[in-house]
Design an enzyme around this catalytic site. Structure first.
Site, PDB file in Angstrom:
ATOM      1  N   GLY A   1      44.087  69.449  23.369  1.00  0.00           N
ATOM      2  CA  GLY A   1      43.135  68.756  24.209  1.00  0.00           C
ATOM      3  C   GLY A   1      42.528  69.537  25.177  1.00  0.00           C
ATOM      4  O   GLY A   1      41.656  69.135  25.686  1.00  0.00           O
TER       5      GLY A   1
ATOM      6  N   LYS B   1      26.448  41.496  49.133  1.00  0.00           N
ATOM      7  CA  LYS B   1      27.719  41.514  47.995  1.00  0.00           C
ATOM      8  C   LYS B   1      28.927  41.824  48.812  1.00  0.00           C
ATOM      9  O   LYS B   1      28.797  42.562  49.787  1.00  0.00           O
ATOM     10  CB  LYS B   1      27.391  42.514  47.141  1.00  0.00           C
ATOM     11  CG  LYS B   1      28.681  42.683  45.940  1.00  0.00           C
ATOM     12  CD  LYS B   1      27.840  43.493  44.904  1.00  0.00           C
ATOM     13  CE  LYS B   1      28.305  44.896  44.977  1.00  0.00           C
ATOM     14  NZ  LYS B   1      27.939  45.816  43.841  1.00  0.00           N
TER      15      LYS B   1
ATOM     16  N   SER C   1      28.223  49.048  35.794  1.00  0.00           N
ATOM     17  CA  SER C   1      29.580  49.517  35.319  1.00  0.00           C
ATOM     18  C   SER C   1      30.071  48.136  34.705  1.00  0.00           C
ATOM     19  O   SER C   1      29.870  48.057  33.274  1.00  0.00           O
ATOM     20  CB  SER C   1      30.368  49.989  36.721  1.00  0.00           C
ATOM     21  OG  SER C   1      31.746  50.238  36.086  1.00  0.00           O
TER      22      SER C   1
ATOM     23  N   GLY D   1      29.360  43.071  36.594  1.00  0.00           N
ATOM     24  CA  GLY D   1      29.498  41.774  37.034  1.00  0.00           C
ATOM     25  C   GLY D   1      28.377  41.583  38.416  1.00  0.00           C
ATOM     26  O   GLY D   1      28.038  40.455  38.570  1.00  0.00           O
ATOM     27  N   THR D   2      28.132  42.578  39.033  1.00  0.00           N
ATOM     28  CA  THR D   2      27.107  42.557  40.060  1.00  0.00           C
ATOM     29  C   THR D   2      25.644  41.933  39.684  1.00  0.00           C
ATOM     30  O   THR D   2      25.212  40.840  40.093  1.00  0.00           O
ATOM     31  CB  THR D   2      26.833  43.878  40.741  1.00  0.00           C
ATOM     32  OG1 THR D   2      27.760  44.547  41.248  1.00  0.00           O
ATOM     33  CG2 THR D   2      25.633  43.735  41.880  1.00  0.00           C
TER      34      THR D   2
HETATM   35  C1  R5P Z   1      27.828  49.550  44.060  1.00  0.00           C
HETATM   36  O1  R5P Z   1      27.690  49.517  45.096  1.00  0.00           O
HETATM   37  C2  R5P Z   1      26.841  49.964  42.855  1.00  0.00           C
HETATM   38  O2  R5P Z   1      25.569  50.300  43.626  1.00  0.00           O
HETATM   39  C3  R5P Z   1      26.654  48.937  41.744  1.00  0.00           C
HETATM   40  O3  R5P Z   1      26.147  47.983  42.560  1.00  0.00           O
HETATM   41  C4  R5P Z   1      28.163  48.667  41.157  1.00  0.00           C
HETATM   42  O4  R5P Z   1      28.438  49.801  40.806  1.00  0.00           O
HETATM   43  C5  R5P Z   1      27.784  47.690  39.862  1.00  0.00           C
HETATM   44  O5  R5P Z   1      29.104  47.640  39.508  1.00  0.00           O
HETATM   45  P1  R5P Z   1      29.553  46.395  38.403  1.00  0.00           P
HETATM   46  O6  R5P Z   1      28.276  46.713  37.209  1.00  0.00           O
HETATM   47  O7  R5P Z   1      30.970  46.771  37.964  1.00  0.00           O
HETATM   48  O8  R5P Z   1      29.432  45.197  39.241  1.00  0.00           O
END
Ligand code: R5P
Length: 296
Positions: free
Chosen positions: A35, A189, A220, A223-224
């Site tokens: 690897g 948030k 990512s 969720g946000t």
């Molecule tokens: C965090 O402050 C970033 O700007 C994004 O809002 C965050 O990484 C989004 O993450 P997820 O898609 O897991 O909610």
């Protein structure tokens, strides 16, 4: 000047070399049976300015180490200057000690790139621009707003641009300035630093009958965006669009976002994108940046 791409380049070196009319440098890359990464320059690079493209996702650590091998070897072999283009700079969200004793990961990453001899670092929409202070050399953080606009123009009508957290406020302001007849709104948030769960403070926005664009740097887990999108749909938004710079879409992120009522998702092609996401090509932005450096 020579241009090359490593395993995380997403093929961007091809379009860039054509756009700036410079030679593509092939690099031999493989994995040993256990690897470990192996790279070899198969052409003389002595005295050259070399551009290396490597995005740090997926497999951030592996991609990062491959980049270190390439930069260090290029320097050993006598390259004049090494310019790294890292479209998605991983670890940028861990930019301080949120909990006692934590690593400031972006600091470690940028200190290592400085130490290894990177002369110029180019990235796109880094999570926080001030993190670049940890890099001891020249750097450029490219602003993707005009690329967003080129996609959204003519698609959205009378839009409200939404920042899903304070960190995205600047992005929302810039995007709203460039989109005709738009306004912007910012949400707050809150993230539980131990479990990672998030919640938003309710903002009483009037989006009834309007298109909404949620803008963020990274998606990512989704969720946000999903949290805000379902709220805005409940408030009567006609369509909810999402635009981001780095669409990581971990696990079920994409279906989570579509289930929350989003009509379309756009992301820059800084990382490989799944089906269901409309890609925005960053080659024009990279071309402009490289031409501005007047490399030989
Ligand atoms: C965090 O402050 C970033 O700007 C994004 O809002 C965050 O990484 C989004 O993450 P997820 O898609 O897991 O909610």
């Amino acid at each position: 000047m020579l241009i090359t791409g490593l395993s995380g380049s997403n093929g961007l070196e091809v379009g860039l070399s054509r756009a700036v009319n410079k030679e593509l440098l092939p690099i031999e890359m493989k994995l040993f049976p256990d690897g470990e990464s192996y790279i070899r320059f198969v052409k003389d690079v002595r005295g050259e300015d070399l551009i290396i493209i490597q995005s740090l996702y997926p497999n951030q650590d592996k991609k990062f180490f491959e980049l270190l091998l390439a930069v260090d070897t290029a320097k050993d072999l006598g390259c004049r200057r090494v310019i790294t283009i890292i479209p998605y700079l991983a670890y940028a969200r861990q930019d301080r000690r949120f909990l006692d004793g934590e690593a400031i990961s972006i600091k470690t990453l940028l200190k290592t790139l400085s130490f290894i001899g990177v002369d110029y670092l180019i990235t796109i929409d880094i999570h926080k621009e001030e993190s670049l202070k940890f890099f001891n050399g020249n750097s450029m953080n490219l602003d993707p707003t005009k690329l967003y606009v080129s996609k959204l123009y003519g698609v959205v009508r009378n839009p409200v641009v939404v920042a899903p957290d304070q960190g995205a406020l600047d992005k929302a302001v810039k995007l709203s300035k460039l989109l005709l007849n738009s306004t912007y709104v910012v949400f707050r948030k809150f993230r539980d630093r131990v479990t990672g769960s998030i919640r938003h403070e309710v903002v009483d926005v009037d989006v009834s009958g309007r298109d909404v664009i949620i803008v963020d740097d990274i998606i990512s887990t989704g969720g946000t965006v999903a949290n805000i999108a379902s709220y805005l749909r409940e408030k009567g938004a006609s369509n909810v669009y999402v635009v981001c710079s780095h669409g990581l879409f971990v696990g079920e992120a994409l279906s989570k976002i579509y289930s929350s009522g989003v009509s379309r998702i756009y992301s820059l092609n800084t990382v490989p994108l799944p089906v269901g996401v409309e890609s925005i090509d960053i080659t024009p932005l990279l071309t402009e940046a490289i031409l501005s450096l007047n490399l030989t």
